[in-house]
Design an enzyme around this catalytic site. Structure first.
Site, PDB file in Angstrom:
ATOM      1  N   LEU A  10      -4.486  -6.922  -7.116  1.00 21.41           N
ATOM      2  CA  LEU A  10      -4.040  -7.990  -8.012  1.00 21.41           C
ATOM      3  C   LEU A  10      -5.135  -8.961  -8.453  1.00 21.41           C
ATOM      4  CD1 LEU A  10      -0.509  -8.678  -6.510  1.00 21.41           C
ATOM      5  CD2 LEU A  10      -1.193  -7.106  -8.323  1.00 21.41           C
ATOM      6  N   GLY A  69       0.781  -1.232   0.000  1.00 13.05           N
ATOM      7  CA  GLY A  69       0.000   0.000   0.000  1.00 13.05           C
ATOM      8  C   GLY A  69       0.814   1.284   0.000  1.00 13.05           C
ATOM      9  N   ASP A  76      -4.830  -3.884 -18.593  1.00 14.66           N
ATOM     10  CA  ASP A  76      -3.922  -2.750 -18.834  1.00 14.66           C
ATOM     11  C   ASP A  76      -4.171  -2.095 -20.195  1.00 14.66           C
ATOM     12  OD1 ASP A  76      -2.618  -3.097 -16.346  1.00 14.66           O
ATOM     13  OD2 ASP A  76      -1.316  -4.630 -17.204  1.00 14.66           O
ATOM     14  N   ASN A 115       1.418   3.075  -2.596  1.00 17.56           N
ATOM     15  CA  ASN A 115       0.691   4.029  -3.453  1.00 17.56           C
ATOM     16  C   ASN A 115      -0.504   4.619  -2.712  1.00 17.56           C
ATOM     17  OD1 ASN A 115       1.747   4.361  -6.333  1.00 17.56           O
ATOM     18  ND2 ASN A 115       1.971   2.160  -5.976  1.00 17.56           N
ATOM     19  N   HIS A 143       0.124   1.144 -13.202  1.00 14.14           N
ATOM     20  CA  HIS A 143       0.919   0.003 -13.647  1.00 14.14           C
ATOM     21  C   HIS A 143       2.386   0.429 -13.721  1.00 14.14           C
ATOM     22  CE1 HIS A 143       1.726  -3.811 -15.531  1.00 14.14           C
ATOM     23  NE2 HIS A 143       2.516  -3.163 -16.365  1.00 14.14           N
ATOM     24  N   ASN A 186      -6.220   2.722 -12.737  1.00 11.82           N
ATOM     25  CA  ASN A 186      -5.199   1.759 -12.306  1.00 11.82           C
ATOM     26  C   ASN A 186      -3.813   2.360 -12.476  1.00 11.82           C
ATOM     27  OD1 ASN A 186      -4.129  -0.863 -11.571  1.00 11.82           O
ATOM     28  ND2 ASN A 186      -3.611  -1.161 -13.721  1.00 11.82           N
TER      29      ASN A 186
HETATM   30  C1  GAR Z   1       2.967  -1.014  -7.496  1.00 11.15           C
HETATM   31  O1  GAR Z   1       4.257  -0.990  -8.059  1.00 11.15           O
HETATM   32  C2  GAR Z   1       1.920  -1.001  -8.594  1.00 11.15           C
HETATM   33  O2  GAR Z   1       2.272  -0.217  -9.685  1.00 11.15           O
HETATM   34  C3  GAR Z   1       1.879  -2.464  -8.964  1.00 11.15           C
HETATM   35  O3  GAR Z   1       1.954  -3.142  -7.727  1.00 11.15           O
HETATM   36  C4  GAR Z   1       2.713  -2.356  -6.799  1.00 11.15           C
HETATM   37  C5  GAR Z   1       1.903  -2.189  -5.527  1.00 11.15           C
HETATM   38  O4  GAR Z   1       2.665  -1.589  -4.531  1.00 11.15           O
HETATM   39  N1  GAR Z   1       0.715  -2.795  -9.723  1.00 11.15           N
HETATM   40  C6  GAR Z   1       0.695  -3.701 -10.705  1.00 11.15           C
HETATM   41  O5  GAR Z   1       1.672  -4.353 -11.023  1.00 11.15           O
HETATM   42  C7  GAR Z   1      -0.642  -3.857 -11.413  1.00 11.15           C
HETATM   43  N2  GAR Z   1      -0.489  -4.611 -12.614  1.00 11.15           N
HETATM   44  P1  GAR Z   1       2.002  -0.875  -3.278  1.00 11.15           P
HETATM   45  O6  GAR Z   1       1.039  -1.880  -2.638  1.00 11.15           O
HETATM   46  O7  GAR Z   1       3.152  -0.565  -2.364  1.00 11.15           O
HETATM   47  O8  GAR Z   1       1.279   0.366  -3.751  1.00 11.15           O
END
Ligand code: GAR
Length: 203
Positions: A92, A13, A152, A15, A111, A109
């Site tokens: 996910l 989390g 995506d 982001n 990515h 989203n």
């Molecule tokens: C982030 O890097 C996000 O961009 C990626 O998962 C990570 C989550 O980190 N998302 C994907 O790969 C989606 N296809 P976080 O839980 O620390 O935000």
């Protein structure tokens, strides 16, 4: 005026944290973080939400559950909280069509690559950075996009390039992409979409 927003998470989390920090700093005035939904009970993102006094829920897709049935449960939860905008921040679980349709142009989203490179089914988290390093690209980055029925594949809202450096490991590259791109791009883009939604409401 604010937009009731739900953030969907599966992991650490960071982001989500970047958005909560931006909200606290006053740079996301149009966003009301109403609910954080995790796909698993041990997602650390839930702790971040609780610390910020935001409502949380855990919604796990059961292995035997039909995707649309899971989608209906999620939609009920979102509707119960009056959610207008959904942000997938490291979420996910692939969302079924009923959810995507219900939040057409209202689901965002993030990515961790420059779409259309290293994206689509199977490309998530560290795997994206492993693929970028294996291909030997010199530049990668992050993309924020609307979600549609193609993984995506929705309209791109914002992108930020990030340099790949000699000796990078997937973990080091992931961290740089987060710091230099994701944590800046996501709060800014979500705020822009929410601002536009409030503008359209009053038009
Ligand atoms: C982030 O890097 C996000 O961009 C990626 O998962 C990570 C989550 O980190 N998302 C994907 O790969 C989606 N296809 P976080 O839980 O620390 O935000």
């Amino acid at each position: 005026m604010t937009v009731k927003t739900a953030v969907l998470v599966s992991g650490g989390g960071t982001n989500l944290q970047a958005m909560l920090d931006a909200k606290k700093a006053g740079t996301m005035p149009h966003v009301d973080f109403t609910l954080v939904v995790a796909s698993r009970a041990d997602a650390f993102a839930l702790e971040r939400a609780k610390k910020a006094s935001i409502g949380t829920a855990v919604l796990r897709k059961e292995k035997t559950e039909a995707p649309e049935a899971y989608g209906e449960r999620l939609l009920e939860l979102l509707r119960a909280h009056g959610i207008e905008l959904v942000v997938l921040a490291g979420f996910l679980t692939i969302l079924p069509e009923n959810v995507v349709r219900a939040y057409d142009h209202r689901m965002i989203n993030i990515h961790p690559s420059l779409i259309p490179a290293f994206c689509g089914e199977g490309f998530y988290g560290l795997r994206v950075h492993e693929a970028a390093l294996a291909r030997g690209v010199k530049v990668t980055g992050a993309t924020v996009h609307f979600v549609n029925e193609i993984a995506d594949g929705g309209e791109i809202l914002a992108q930020q390039p990030v340099a790949v450096r000699p000796g990078d490991t997937p973990e080091v590259l992931q961290r740089r992409v987060m710091e230099e791109a994701e944590w800046i791009l996501l709060p800014r883009t979500v705020e822009a979409v929410a601002a536009k939604m409030t503008e359209d409401r009053t038009a």
